[in-house]
Design an enzyme around this catalytic site. Structure first.
Site, PDB file in Angstrom:
ATOM      1  N   GLU A  36       0.832  -1.197   0.020  1.00 34.79           N
ATOM      2  CA  GLU A  36       0.031   0.197  -0.051  1.00 34.79           C
ATOM      3  C   GLU A  36       0.881   1.390  -0.060  1.00 34.79           C
ATOM      4  O   GLU A  36       1.973   1.306   0.628  1.00 34.79           O
ATOM      5  CB  GLU A  36      -1.038  -0.113   1.198  1.00 34.79           C
ATOM      6  N   CYS A  89       3.200   8.576   1.007  1.00 36.78           N
ATOM      7  CA  CYS A  89       3.427   7.859   2.335  1.00 36.78           C
ATOM      8  C   CYS A  89       3.610   6.307   1.623  1.00 36.78           C
ATOM      9  O   CYS A  89       2.652   5.599   0.949  1.00 36.78           O
ATOM     10  CB  CYS A  89       2.373   7.632   3.237  1.00 36.78           C
ATOM     11  N   CYS A 126       6.083  -6.897   7.858  1.00 35.76           N
ATOM     12  CA  CYS A 126       6.911  -6.321   8.761  1.00 35.76           C
ATOM     13  C   CYS A 126       7.386  -7.586   9.870  1.00 35.76           C
ATOM     14  O   CYS A 126       6.390  -8.241  10.262  1.00 35.76           O
ATOM     15  CB  CYS A 126       6.407  -5.021   9.298  1.00 35.76           C
ATOM     16  N   CYS A 159       4.700  -5.026  16.101  1.00 37.33           N
ATOM     17  CA  CYS A 159       4.084  -4.016  17.210  1.00 37.33           C
ATOM     18  C   CYS A 159       2.420  -4.545  17.374  1.00 37.33           C
ATOM     19  O   CYS A 159       1.913  -4.880  16.304  1.00 37.33           O
ATOM     20  CB  CYS A 159       4.100  -2.765  16.604  1.00 37.33           C
ATOM     21  N   CYS A 211      -0.405  -3.051  15.396  1.00 35.77           N
ATOM     22  CA  CYS A 211      -0.258  -2.603  13.878  1.00 35.77           C
ATOM     23  C   CYS A 211      -0.665  -3.870  13.123  1.00 35.77           C
ATOM     24  O   CYS A 211      -0.218  -4.916  13.205  1.00 35.77           O
ATOM     25  CB  CYS A 211       1.228  -2.224  13.818  1.00 35.77           C
ATOM     26  N   CYS A 271      -3.079   8.882   7.657  1.00 35.60           N
ATOM     27  CA  CYS A 271      -2.123   9.721   7.858  1.00 35.60           C
ATOM     28  C   CYS A 271      -2.692  11.190   7.951  1.00 35.60           C
ATOM     29  O   CYS A 271      -3.931  11.329   7.928  1.00 35.60           O
ATOM     30  CB  CYS A 271      -1.379   9.612   6.378  1.00 35.60           C
TER      31      CYS A 271
HETATM   32  N1  SAH Z   1       8.036   0.602  10.845  1.00 38.37           N
HETATM   33  C1  SAH Z   1       8.043   2.019  10.969  1.00 38.37           C
HETATM   34  C2  SAH Z   1       7.155   2.902   9.799  1.00 38.37           C
HETATM   35  C3  SAH Z   1       5.808   2.207   9.411  1.00 38.37           C
HETATM   36  S1  SAH Z   1       4.589   2.470  10.461  1.00 38.37           S
HETATM   37  C4  SAH Z   1       7.658   2.370  12.312  1.00 38.37           C
HETATM   38  O1  SAH Z   1       7.089   1.914  12.874  1.00 38.37           O
HETATM   39  O2  SAH Z   1       8.006   3.478  12.703  1.00 38.37           O
HETATM   40  C5  SAH Z   1       4.152   4.188  10.401  1.00 38.37           C
HETATM   41  C6  SAH Z   1       3.424   4.511  12.007  1.00 38.37           C
HETATM   42  O3  SAH Z   1       2.082   4.085  11.878  1.00 38.37           O
HETATM   43  C7  SAH Z   1       4.194   4.174  13.123  1.00 38.37           C
HETATM   44  O4  SAH Z   1       4.362   5.212  13.813  1.00 38.37           O
HETATM   45  C8  SAH Z   1       3.241   3.325  13.829  1.00 38.37           C
HETATM   46  O5  SAH Z   1       3.442   3.268  14.949  1.00 38.37           O
HETATM   47  C9  SAH Z   1       1.969   3.810  13.200  1.00 38.37           C
HETATM   48  N2  SAH Z   1       0.818   2.771  13.123  1.00 38.37           N
HETATM   49  C10 SAH Z   1       0.809   1.335  13.320  1.00 38.37           C
HETATM   50  N3  SAH Z   1      -0.270   0.612  13.465  1.00 38.37           N
HETATM   51  C11 SAH Z   1      -1.121   1.874  13.896  1.00 38.37           C
HETATM   52  C12 SAH Z   1      -2.681   2.000  14.307  1.00 38.37           C
HETATM   53  N4  SAH Z   1      -3.280   0.699  14.441  1.00 38.37           N
HETATM   54  N5  SAH Z   1      -3.243   2.945  14.623  1.00 38.37           N
HETATM   55  C13 SAH Z   1      -2.264   4.304  14.433  1.00 38.37           C
HETATM   56  N6  SAH Z   1      -1.061   4.341  14.003  1.00 38.37           N
HETATM   57  C14 SAH Z   1      -0.468   3.121  13.833  1.00 38.37           C
HETATM   58 FE1  SF4 Z   2       6.171  -2.811  11.761  1.00 34.20          FE
HETATM   59 FE2  SF4 Z   2       5.609  -1.931  13.940  1.00 34.20          FE
HETATM   60 FE3  SF4 Z   2       5.957   0.032  12.011  1.00 34.20          FE
HETATM   61 FE4  SF4 Z   2       3.816  -1.866  12.248  1.00 34.20          FE
HETATM   62  S1  SF4 Z   2       4.247  -0.261  13.545  1.00 34.20           S
HETATM   63  S2  SF4 Z   2       5.156  -1.514  10.238  1.00 34.20           S
HETATM   64  S3  SF4 Z   2       4.799  -3.708  13.242  1.00 34.20           S
HETATM   65  S4  SF4 Z   2       7.576  -1.538  13.020  1.00 34.20           S
END
Ligand code: SAH
Ligand code: SF4
Length: 361
Positions: free
Chosen positions: A95, A108, A115, A119, A122, A338
């Protein structure tokens, strides 16, 4: 020549392209012309590259191809956000999101399919890592989106905040930024790029020495190691103190700051105590904080806090002289989260000021 043996030019930077041309008996200077067509004009069909001789065009078409992620779907949100599902050569999908904001447009983009970081809040993390994206696939998302949105000739920002952890795919991510930076192509300045990471310390240390250094965003999400290790598993290897120490020593350009992202989970990490602890952790770092109220989804065992709770958290940080932005839930109707709204020291800023604060300096 069968298609399978054609070299994919989308994976080459301009120097590699010069080498590839030379080794096949072509002139090196065509590399710059090809870069202009592919990146600046969005043309990947050699037949349409009219400043090359007909003969050369025919030979290039036999020897090379330019693979671009294919727009599989383009969903438009009521607020103008567009979510693209892009199909790769192996039919896997990623995406990428277009956010039409002021003062600049933002793409973005993803760095991996899935990944590995896991987390807990996520959706991408739930997929696990399927594979890394190649440099050509990372840069190709920008080519595809700039063409689809008619922005090949316009300045735009790039945030590496789609699927994947960019520092887990370090070399391909940095090569993609070099390809996008090339003056014959899109000339994207690293000041217009923001890399978001969970904080893989060796990757951050490498990044500190990059000639093309993007803006940095750290996904913090918690203020104690105990909680962060639960929410963001890589914290077990790279704990808060190590990440923050690396940030303290990170070479920042004049007037620039590190963004700390903080996903807010109701009743988990959104207390006044968390806010005060966060302000203490960030003291001595040129920091700004981006609060991201959770985007809830099926299978995600957390809830989004109320607006009042988010505001209270933001106010505690602002009272301690931190610049705070709260990410607006944009494109929620199409699951493309975003776009942001900034509160600095309690005052609302214009849309243009908000974006300038967030991206850039
Ligand atoms: N892996 C990298 C970049 C991609 S995720 C990172 O984690 O920084 C980009 C952002 O989206 C991160 O700050 C992440 O914490 C956030 N994110 C992931 N899942 C989310 C959710 N369910 N609601 C809001 N933000 C989320
Ligand atoms: Fe990967 Fe965590 Fe970023 Fe989601 S929030 S893309 S699991 S690093």
């Amino acid at each position: 020549m069968p298609a399978a043996s054609r070299l994919n030019l989308a994976e080459l930077d301009v120097l590699e392209l010069e080498g590839a041309l030379e080794s096949r008996g072509h002139q090196r200077f065509h590399a710059r012309q090809l870069f202009r067509w592919i990146y600046r004009r969005g043309i990947v069909d050699f037949e349409k590259m009219t400043d090359l001789s007909k003969d050369l065009r025919a030979r290039l078409a036999q020897e090379f191809e330019v693979v671009t992620p294919k727009v599989e779907s383009d969903l438009r949100s009521a607020d103008g956000t567009r979510k693209f599902v892009l199909e790769l050569a192996d039919h896997r999908c990623i995406e990428a999101v277009f956010i039409p904001d002021t003062p600049a447009m933002t793409f973005c983009i993803s760095t991996q399919v899935g990944c590995a970081m896991g987390c807990g809040f996520c959706l991408t993390g739930k997929m696990g890592l399927v594979r890394h994206l190649t440099a050509g696939e990372i840069a190709g998302q920008v080519r595809a989106l700039a063409a689809a949105t008619g922005l090949l000739d316009h300045p735009f920002n790039i945030v590496l905040m789609g699927m994947g952890e960019p520092l887990h795919n370090y070399d391909n991510t940095m090569k993609a930024l070099r390809m996008l930076h090339d003056a014959n192509g899109l000339s994207v300045s690293p000041r217009r790029v923001t890399l978001s990471t969970v904080g893989i310390v060796p990757g951050l240390q490498r990044l500190a020495h990059e000639p093309l250094m993007p803006n940095l965003a750290i996904s913090l999400h918690a203020t104690t190691d105990e909680q962060r290790s639960e929410l963001v598993p890589p914290n077990r290897k790279y704990p808060l103190a190590d990440i923050l120490e690396t940030c303290r020593n990170f070479p920042l350009k004049r007037r620039s700051r590190i963004t700390f992202e903080y996903v807010m989970l109701a009743g988990v990490n959104d207390t006044a105590e968390d806010a005060r602890r966060l302000a203490r952790l960030l003291s001595g770092i040129k920091a700004k904080v981006n609060l991201i109220p959770l985007n809830p989804a099926p299978g995600i065992p957390f809830e989004r806090p109320s607006d009042e709770r988010v505001d209270r958290f933001a106010q505690i940080l602002a009272d301690r002289y931190l610049t705070v932005s709260v990410r607006k839930s944009r494109g929620q109707d199409i699951r493309a989260a975003c776009g942001q709204l900034i509160v600095e020291g309690g005052t609302k800023k214009s849309a243009a000021q908000q974006m300038a604060l967030l991206i850039g300096s």
